[in-house]
Scaffold this motif. Structure first.
Motif, mmCIF file in Angstrom:
data_model
loop_
_atom_site.group_PDB
_atom_site.id
_atom_site.type_symbol
_atom_site.label_atom_id
_atom_site.label_comp_id
_atom_site.label_asym_id
_atom_site.label_seq_id
_atom_site.Cartn_x
_atom_site.Cartn_y
_atom_site.Cartn_z
ATOM 1 N N GLU A 177 -22.455 29.829 -33.404
ATOM 2 C CA GLU A 177 -21.690 29.700 -34.652
ATOM 3 C C GLU A 177 -20.846 30.930 -34.933
ATOM 4 N N GLU A 178 -21.305 32.086 -34.472
ATOM 5 C CA GLU A 178 -20.556 33.320 -34.683
ATOM 6 C C GLU A 178 -20.370 34.028 -33.351
ATOM 7 N N VAL A 179 -19.164 34.473 -33.096
ATOM 8 C CA VAL A 179 -18.845 35.195 -31.873
ATOM 9 C C VAL A 179 -17.780 36.246 -32.208
ATOM 10 N N PRO A 180 -17.864 37.441 -31.617
ATOM 11 C CA PRO A 180 -16.843 38.456 -31.873
ATOM 12 C C PRO A 180 -15.464 37.975 -31.431
ATOM 13 N N PRO A 181 -14.406 38.624 -31.897
ATOM 14 C CA PRO A 181 -13.048 38.214 -31.530
ATOM 15 C C PRO A 181 -12.828 38.195 -30.020
ATOM 16 N N LEU A 182 -12.076 37.196 -29.588
ATOM 17 C CA LEU A 182 -11.795 36.986 -28.168
ATOM 18 C C LEU A 182 -10.305 37.133 -27.895
ATOM 19 N N LEU A 183 -9.999 37.653 -26.701
ATOM 20 C CA LEU A 183 -8.619 37.674 -26.207
ATOM 21 C C LEU A 183 -8.608 37.044 -24.828
ATOM 22 N N ILE A 184 -7.775 36.038 -24.653
ATOM 23 C CA ILE A 184 -7.641 35.340 -23.378
ATOM 24 C C ILE A 184 -6.225 35.549 -22.859
ATOM 25 N N ALA A 185 -6.097 36.193 -21.690
ATOM 26 C CA ALA A 185 -4.793 36.401 -21.053
ATOM 27 C C ALA A 185 -4.703 35.453 -19.861
ATOM 28 N N HIS A 186 -3.734 34.542 -19.910
ATOM 29 C CA HIS A 186 -3.697 33.450 -18.929
ATOM 30 C C HIS A 186 -2.281 33.252 -18.394
ATOM 31 N N GLY A 187 -2.190 32.992 -17.106
ATOM 32 C CA GLY A 187 -0.907 32.696 -16.490
ATOM 33 C C GLY A 187 -0.603 31.213 -16.517
ATOM 34 N N ALA A 188 0.596 30.862 -16.984
ATOM 35 C CA ALA A 188 0.960 29.448 -17.102
ATOM 36 C C ALA A 188 1.037 28.752 -15.747
ATOM 37 N N ALA A 189 1.263 29.529 -14.683
ATOM 38 C CA ALA A 189 1.362 28.947 -13.339
ATOM 39 C C ALA A 189 0.047 29.071 -12.561
ATOM 40 N N ASP A 190 -1.040 29.323 -13.266
ATOM 41 C CA ASP A 190 -2.359 29.437 -12.632
ATOM 42 C C ASP A 190 -2.805 28.058 -12.159
ATOM 43 N N GLU A 191 -2.994 27.908 -10.851
ATOM 44 C CA GLU A 191 -3.421 26.628 -10.298
ATOM 45 C C GLU A 191 -4.938 26.521 -10.202
ATOM 46 N N SER A 192 -5.635 27.640 -10.426
ATOM 47 C CA SER A 192 -7.088 27.636 -10.367
ATOM 48 C C SER A 192 -7.709 27.314 -11.729
ATOM 49 N N VAL A 214 -4.920 33.574 -27.576
ATOM 50 C CA VAL A 214 -4.642 33.172 -26.202
ATOM 51 C C VAL A 214 -3.213 33.568 -25.882
ATOM 52 N N GLU A 215 -3.062 34.460 -24.916
ATOM 53 C CA GLU A 215 -1.737 34.892 -24.464
ATOM 54 C C GLU A 215 -1.422 34.142 -23.174
ATOM 55 N N ILE A 216 -0.290 33.440 -23.151
ATOM 56 C CA ILE A 216 0.106 32.665 -21.971
ATOM 57 C C ILE A 216 1.438 33.200 -21.455
ATOM 58 N N TYR A 217 1.493 33.514 -20.157
ATOM 59 C CA TYR A 217 2.658 34.148 -19.564
ATOM 60 C C TYR A 217 3.338 33.205 -18.587
ATOM 61 N N SER A 218 4.581 32.888 -18.884
ATOM 62 C CA SER A 218 5.329 31.932 -18.076
ATOM 63 C C SER A 218 5.464 32.399 -16.632
ATOM 64 N N GLY A 219 5.267 31.483 -15.717
ATOM 65 C CA GLY A 219 5.451 31.774 -14.304
ATOM 66 C C GLY A 219 4.384 32.646 -13.679
ATOM 67 N N ALA A 220 3.397 33.066 -14.453
ATOM 68 C CA ALA A 220 2.363 33.963 -13.929
ATOM 69 C C ALA A 220 1.270 33.146 -13.240
ATOM 70 N N PRO A 221 0.954 33.467 -11.995
ATOM 71 C CA PRO A 221 -0.088 32.753 -11.265
ATOM 72 C C PRO A 221 -1.462 33.359 -11.535
ATOM 73 N N HIS A 222 -2.458 32.796 -10.904
ATOM 74 C CA HIS A 222 -3.793 33.363 -10.964
ATOM 75 C C HIS A 222 -3.753 34.792 -10.400
ATOM 76 N N ALA A 223 -4.575 35.679 -10.966
ATOM 77 C CA ALA A 223 -4.669 37.063 -10.498
ATOM 78 C C ALA A 223 -3.374 37.850 -10.697
ATOM 79 N N PHE A 224 -2.653 37.572 -11.764
ATOM 80 C CA PHE A 224 -1.341 38.190 -11.959
ATOM 81 C C PHE A 224 -1.403 39.681 -12.280
ATOM 82 N N THR A 225 -2.581 40.213 -12.576
ATOM 83 C CA THR A 225 -2.668 41.644 -12.899
ATOM 84 C C THR A 225 -3.060 42.516 -11.707
ATOM 85 N N VAL A 226 -3.383 41.917 -10.571
ATOM 86 C CA VAL A 226 -3.914 42.688 -9.438
ATOM 87 C C VAL A 226 -2.780 43.413 -8.736
#
Length: 252
Positions: A177-192, A214-226
């Motif tokens: 019922e209660e959870v600390p704030p979350l941040l999700i960074a996701h690539g829009a082109a992630d196929e996984s 939820v942050e969504i980045y256009s054209g970004a695939p999976h593992a876009f920060t590596v």
């Protein structure tokens, strides 16, 4: 650093990280035990008075220089950082098959996944790091961060962050019922991890009235920060890091 110079400083740090140079860790590798098993994490203290502590969970290839470099980047921003080891000392799988085997073992044993992550949290507190913690993870590590968030087993955790991580809630689990704030960074082109997975997570978090972004980045695939990966996308990496810095200022 709360002025207009902050974005420039962030870009400078990312530029150093992505430049062709030999990485020299500023922190230290720390061997610790969980039960009778040895594990080897990495700790680096903040360059100034610590604003908080960041617990970093590695990707499927185990704790390496990528996580160490991210930890050093966080130290420069004023945070203590500890990269936890979930595979065991000297267990750094180098092939796809070995990496799948290592992660599959923990995906199928969620209790052990949580135990090892919480052991890392206990270890960083032995380093006299700042008490309040944010747990983050990359790819496999992102899934682990959300696992800990759902469990509610971690104490004094101010938030959880997933960078291009798996977002699915395992069968039989649900969000508290209660959870600390979350941040999700996701690539829009992630196929996984698909946009359908993102939508499902959003529905679950809305149902408990969680605080999340939820942050969504256009054209970004999976593992876009590596940094050195074939799927690295500089724009998405820079934007997700800036969003992360803003998030940390809000929760710590």
């Amino acid at each position: 650093m709360h002025s207009a110079s902050r974005p420039l400083a962030l870009l400078a740090i990312l530029s150093l990280a992505t430049a062709a140079h030999a990485f020299e860790p500023a922190g230290e590798d720390i061997v610790y035990e969980v039960g009778d098993e040895p594990f080897e994490g990495y700790f680096v203290g903040a360059d100034s008075d610590a604003r908080g502590t960041i617990l970093i969970v590695h990707d499927w290839d185990g704790l390496g220089d990528y996580e160490r470099e991210r930890a050093d980047m966080l130290a420069k921003q004023g945070y203590d950082a500890f990269a936890v080891d979930l595979f065991g000392q000297n267990q750094r799988p180098e092939t796809v098959e070995k990496r799948q085997e290592a992660t599959r073992a923990l995906y199928s044993d969620r209790e052990r996944m949580r135990e090892l992550t919480l052991a890392g949290l206990a270890q960083v507190r032995e380093q006299e790091a700042a008490e309040e913690v944010v747990v983050i993870g990359y790819c496999f590590g992102g899934a682990v961060a959300l696992e800990i968030a759902r469990s509610g087993e971690a104490e004094n955790v101010a938030g959880y962050v997933s960078f291009h991580g798996s977002l699915a809630t395992p069968e039989g689990q649900e969000w508290p019922e209660e959870v600390p704030p979350l941040l999700i960074a996701h690539g829009a082109a992630d196929e996984s991890v698909t946009m359908e997975d993102v939508a499902t997570l959003v529905e679950e978090l809305e149902a408990i009235e969680a605080t999340y972004e939820v942050e969504i980045y256009s054209g970004a695939p999976h593992a876009f920060t590596v940094f050195d990966g074939e799927r690295y996308q500089e724009r998405a990496d820079e934007k997700s890091w800036a969003a992360f810095m803003t998030y940390l200022e809000e929760v710590l």
